[in-house]
Design a protein around this motif. Structure first.
Motif, PDB file in Angstrom:
ATOM      1  N   ASP A  53     -35.146 -28.519  29.282  1.00 61.66           N
ATOM      2  CA  ASP A  53     -35.130 -27.307  28.464  1.00 61.66           C
ATOM      3  C   ASP A  53     -36.474 -26.599  28.559  1.00 61.66           C
ATOM      4  OD1 ASP A  53     -34.055 -25.414  26.817  1.00 61.66           O
ATOM      5  OD2 ASP A  53     -33.856 -26.708  25.059  1.00 61.66           O
ATOM      6  N   VAL A  54     -36.536 -25.414  27.990  1.00 61.45           N
ATOM      7  CA  VAL A  54     -37.760 -24.605  27.990  1.00 61.45           C
ATOM      8  C   VAL A  54     -38.133 -24.264  26.554  1.00 61.45           C
ATOM      9  CG1 VAL A  54     -37.454 -23.639  30.298  1.00 61.45           C
ATOM     10  CG2 VAL A  54     -36.362 -22.530  28.343  1.00 61.45           C
ATOM     11  N   PRO A  55     -39.370 -23.843  26.301  1.00 59.96           N
ATOM     12  CA  PRO A  55     -39.795 -23.523  24.937  1.00 59.96           C
ATOM     13  C   PRO A  55     -38.993 -22.369  24.342  1.00 59.96           C
ATOM     14  CG  PRO A  55     -41.686 -23.771  26.394  1.00 59.96           C
ATOM     15  CD  PRO A  55     -40.474 -23.741  27.271  1.00 59.96           C
ATOM     16  N   PRO A  56     -38.973 -22.274  23.010  1.00 61.29           N
ATOM     17  CA  PRO A  56     -38.164 -21.245  22.349  1.00 61.29           C
ATOM     18  C   PRO A  56     -38.602 -19.821  22.643  1.00 61.29           C
ATOM     19  CG  PRO A  56     -39.541 -22.434  20.761  1.00 61.29           C
ATOM     20  CD  PRO A  56     -39.608 -23.194  22.042  1.00 61.29           C
ATOM     21  N   GLY A  70     -32.544 -31.886  27.198  1.00 60.29           N
ATOM     22  CA  GLY A  70     -33.495 -32.966  26.986  1.00 60.29           C
ATOM     23  C   GLY A  70     -34.901 -32.440  26.792  1.00 60.29           C
ATOM     24  N   PRO A  71     -35.893 -33.012  27.498  1.00 63.58           N
ATOM     25  CA  PRO A  71     -37.298 -32.631  27.305  1.00 63.58           C
ATOM     26  C   PRO A  71     -37.551 -31.155  27.625  1.00 63.58           C
ATOM     27  CG  PRO A  71     -37.130 -34.688  28.514  1.00 63.58           C
ATOM     28  CD  PRO A  71     -35.746 -34.130  28.437  1.00 63.58           C
ATOM     29  N   VAL A  72     -38.541 -30.611  26.931  1.00 60.29           N
ATOM     30  CA  VAL A  72     -38.949 -29.216  27.118  1.00 60.29           C
ATOM     31  C   VAL A  72     -40.083 -29.149  28.128  1.00 60.29           C
ATOM     32  CG1 VAL A  72     -39.985 -27.210  25.983  1.00 60.29           C
ATOM     33  CG2 VAL A  72     -38.205 -28.544  24.811  1.00 60.29           C
ATOM     34  N   VAL A  73     -39.980 -28.217  29.082  1.00 61.07           N
ATOM     35  CA  VAL A  73     -41.029 -28.023  30.093  1.00 61.07           C
ATOM     36  C   VAL A  73     -41.458 -26.564  30.088  1.00 61.07           C
ATOM     37  CG1 VAL A  73     -40.161 -29.905  31.518  1.00 61.07           C
ATOM     38  CG2 VAL A  73     -39.363 -27.580  31.958  1.00 61.07           C
ATOM     39  N   SER A  74     -42.699 -26.326  30.471  1.00 56.45           N
ATOM     40  CA  SER A  74     -43.238 -24.966  30.453  1.00 56.45           C
ATOM     41  C   SER A  74     -43.565 -24.413  31.835  1.00 56.45           C
ATOM     42  CB  SER A  74     -44.514 -24.913  29.597  1.00 56.45           C
ATOM     43  OG  SER A  74     -44.223 -25.233  28.261  1.00 56.45           O
ATOM     44  N   ASP A  75     -43.607 -25.288  32.850  1.00 55.52           N
ATOM     45  CA  ASP A  75     -43.952 -24.814  34.181  1.00 55.52           C
ATOM     46  C   ASP A  75     -43.308 -25.722  35.225  1.00 55.52           C
ATOM     47  OD1 ASP A  75     -45.541 -27.152  34.295  1.00 55.52           O
ATOM     48  OD2 ASP A  75     -47.318 -26.051  33.649  1.00 55.52           O
ATOM     49  N   VAL A 112     -55.950  -6.058  44.065  1.00 51.55           N
ATOM     50  CA  VAL A 112     -54.740  -6.747  43.615  1.00 51.55           C
ATOM     51  C   VAL A 112     -55.113  -8.144  43.132  1.00 51.55           C
ATOM     52  CG1 VAL A 112     -52.445  -7.561  44.279  1.00 51.55           C
ATOM     53  CG2 VAL A 112     -53.373  -5.451  45.297  1.00 51.55           C
ATOM     54  N   GLU A 113     -54.739  -8.453  41.902  1.00 54.21           N
ATOM     55  CA  GLU A 113     -54.961  -9.781  41.335  1.00 54.21           C
ATOM     56  C   GLU A 113     -53.611 -10.478  41.195  1.00 54.21           C
ATOM     57  OE1 GLU A 113     -56.435 -11.882  37.151  1.00 54.21           O
ATOM     58  OE2 GLU A 113     -56.859  -9.753  37.533  1.00 54.21           O
ATOM     59  N   ILE A 114     -53.485 -11.675  41.744  1.00 51.99           N
ATOM     60  CA  ILE A 114     -52.256 -12.452  41.661  1.00 51.99           C
ATOM     61  C   ILE A 114     -52.436 -13.521  40.582  1.00 51.99           C
ATOM     62  CG2 ILE A 114     -50.565 -13.829  42.913  1.00 51.99           C
ATOM     63  CD1 ILE A 114     -50.886 -11.018  43.999  1.00 51.99           C
ATOM     64  N   ARG A 115     -51.500 -13.578  39.639  1.00 52.72           N
ATOM     65  CA  ARG A 115     -51.553 -14.587  38.588  1.00 52.72           C
ATOM     66  C   ARG A 115     -50.289 -15.438  38.625  1.00 52.72           C
ATOM     67  NH1 ARG A 115     -53.661 -11.403  33.161  1.00 52.72           N
ATOM     68  NH2 ARG A 115     -55.581 -10.535  34.064  1.00 52.72           N
ATOM     69  N   ALA A 116     -50.451 -16.749  38.747  1.00 56.82           N
ATOM     70  CA  ALA A 116     -49.326 -17.671  38.678  1.00 56.82           C
ATOM     71  C   ALA A 116     -48.982 -17.901  37.213  1.00 56.82           C
ATOM     72  CB  ALA A 116     -49.681 -18.987  39.353  1.00 56.82           C
ATOM     73  N   LEU A 117     -47.709 -17.724  36.875  1.00 58.09           N
ATOM     74  CA  LEU A 117     -47.267 -17.795  35.488  1.00 58.09           C
ATOM     75  C   LEU A 117     -46.260 -18.919  35.300  1.00 58.09           C
ATOM     76  CD1 LEU A 117     -46.682 -13.976  34.947  1.00 58.09           C
ATOM     77  CD2 LEU A 117     -48.748 -15.287  34.401  1.00 58.09           C
ATOM     78  N   GLY A 118     -46.265 -19.508  34.120  1.00 57.32           N
ATOM     79  CA  GLY A 118     -45.293 -20.535  33.782  1.00 57.32           C
ATOM     80  C   GLY A 118     -44.011 -19.946  33.236  1.00 57.32           C
ATOM     81  N   PHE A 119     -42.987 -20.799  33.103  1.00 58.73           N
ATOM     82  CA  PHE A 119     -41.707 -20.353  32.558  1.00 58.73           C
ATOM     83  C   PHE A 119     -41.872 -19.734  31.174  1.00 58.73           C
ATOM     84  CE2 PHE A 119     -39.977 -24.325  34.852  1.00 58.73           C
ATOM     85  CZ  PHE A 119     -39.977 -23.655  36.063  1.00 58.73           C
ATOM     86  N   ALA A 120     -42.711 -20.355  30.377  1.00 60.03           N
ATOM     87  CA  ALA A 120     -42.790 -19.995  28.967  1.00 60.03           C
ATOM     88  C   ALA A 120     -43.482 -18.665  28.722  1.00 60.03           C
ATOM     89  CB  ALA A 120     -43.512 -21.095  28.186  1.00 60.03           C
TER      90      ALA A 120
END
Length: 313
Positions: free
Chosen positions: A202-205, A229-234, A132-140
């Motif tokens: 906000d988040v990326p498109p 306002g500002p865009v964030v990805s994680d 099992v491989e666990i990967r942490a992912l961002g919002f985007a």
């Protein structure tokens, strides 16, 4: 007490013997082909005829021929043997796959949640050969990488776009994440109306809008739209943006314990709907062996759930 004729199930071994004798029409040749003694073959064929309730062969001192019933059942026997071969082949493919690898994505704090630990514990117990491989992912990226098949399954927070299937694991309140110097951060609780003038991060498109509209509560119950306002990805980018006073956001209540940060305050919002935690996978991949293994582990974990569907770290 012996079973009546025609009631016992024939064995796969007996069907193979029947097919060999039906093709050779000679007990000696069939026995040699099967690497068994001729009397053993004869006994097994008699037992098969008893179990089926149908004579399969006519025998005399000079020849062996198929009866009408034997000819009628040859193709059925062959189909049964071939089907069992396909079943064993498919089972072997699954077994080999389940000795391989599964990639599990997590978003935000999902890797730390009790239901995630419970599901992965059941998965390892049920399939000890599966890595099992666990990967942490961002919002985007998390939904795009799930739909692309780059990860097999993901612990995430709905809503999700079409093409993703879910198993709900738990629910918990959502809370406001505010700059520590915001006057509202000092209140014991808030209403959505109190936050109407605040800018929301906000988040990326590439992030499905249905997902962020839920997290921003856009539109608000009174129909007003959110100012972004500002865009964030994680998560780290989001917390930095809030701490520096550039915007606010809503997060699961577990963020209080899992994401304490200088410059950030968490406040209850009494009329904010809760969030759902879920295991997600692409609909088109639901029957892939690795995905099915995780789904089954999640179902088993839910049956033994002790987090009571309201997780806290």
């Amino acid at each position: 007490m012996p079973e009546p004729e025609g009631t016992a199930e024939p064995s796969l071994h007996q069907l193979r013997l029947f097919l060999a004798l039906g093709e050779e029409l000679h007990f000696g040749r069939a026995a040699a082909r099967l690497h068994i003694a001729q009397p053993t073959l004869s006994r097994q064929i008699k037992e098969l005829e008893k179990r089926l309730g149908v004579p399969l062969f006519s025998r005399d001192s000079r020849s062996v021929t198929l009866t009408d019933g034997g000819r009628a059942l040859m193709e059925e026997a062959r189909a049964t043997v071939e089907a069992m071969g396909r079943l064993r082949l498919r089972a072997g493919q699954w077994a080999r796959t389940l000795r391989a690898h599964v990639v599990v994505g997590t978003v935000g704090a999902e890797a730390a949640m009790p239901y995630t630990h419970a599901v992965l514990k059941h998965l390892r117990a049920m399939h000890p050969a599966l890595t099992v491989e666990i990967r942490a992912l961002g919002f985007a990226e998390h939904l795009a990488r799930l739909l692309s098949g780059d990860i097999d399954v993901a612990f995430l927070r709905p809503p999700v776009p079409p093409g993703v299937e879910l198993l709900e694991l738990a629910t918990e309140p959502r809370i406001a994440c505010l700059p520590a110097n915001d006057p509202l951060a000092q209140r014991p609780h808030l209403h959505l109306a109190d936050l109407g003038e605040r800018v929301f991060v906000d988040v990326p498109p590439e992030v499905p809008r249905v997902w962020w509209d839920f997290w921003a509560m856009d539109p608000r119950p009174d129909g007003t739209r959110v100012r972004y306002g500002p865009v964030v990805s994680d998560m780290e980018g989001l917390l930095h943006t809030v701490a520096t006073g550039q915007g606010i956001c809503f997060l699961p209540a577990a963020a209080r314990e899992l994401f304490p940060r200088p410059g950030v305050r968490y406040v209850d919002v009494v009329d904010l709907s809760p969030s759902i935690s879920a295991l997600g996978w692409p609909v088109e991949h639901r029957d892939r062996p690795a995905v099915r293994a995780v789904r089954e582990a999640a179902t088993a974990a839910m049956s033994a759930a002790h987090w009571e569907h309201t997780p806290s770290p």
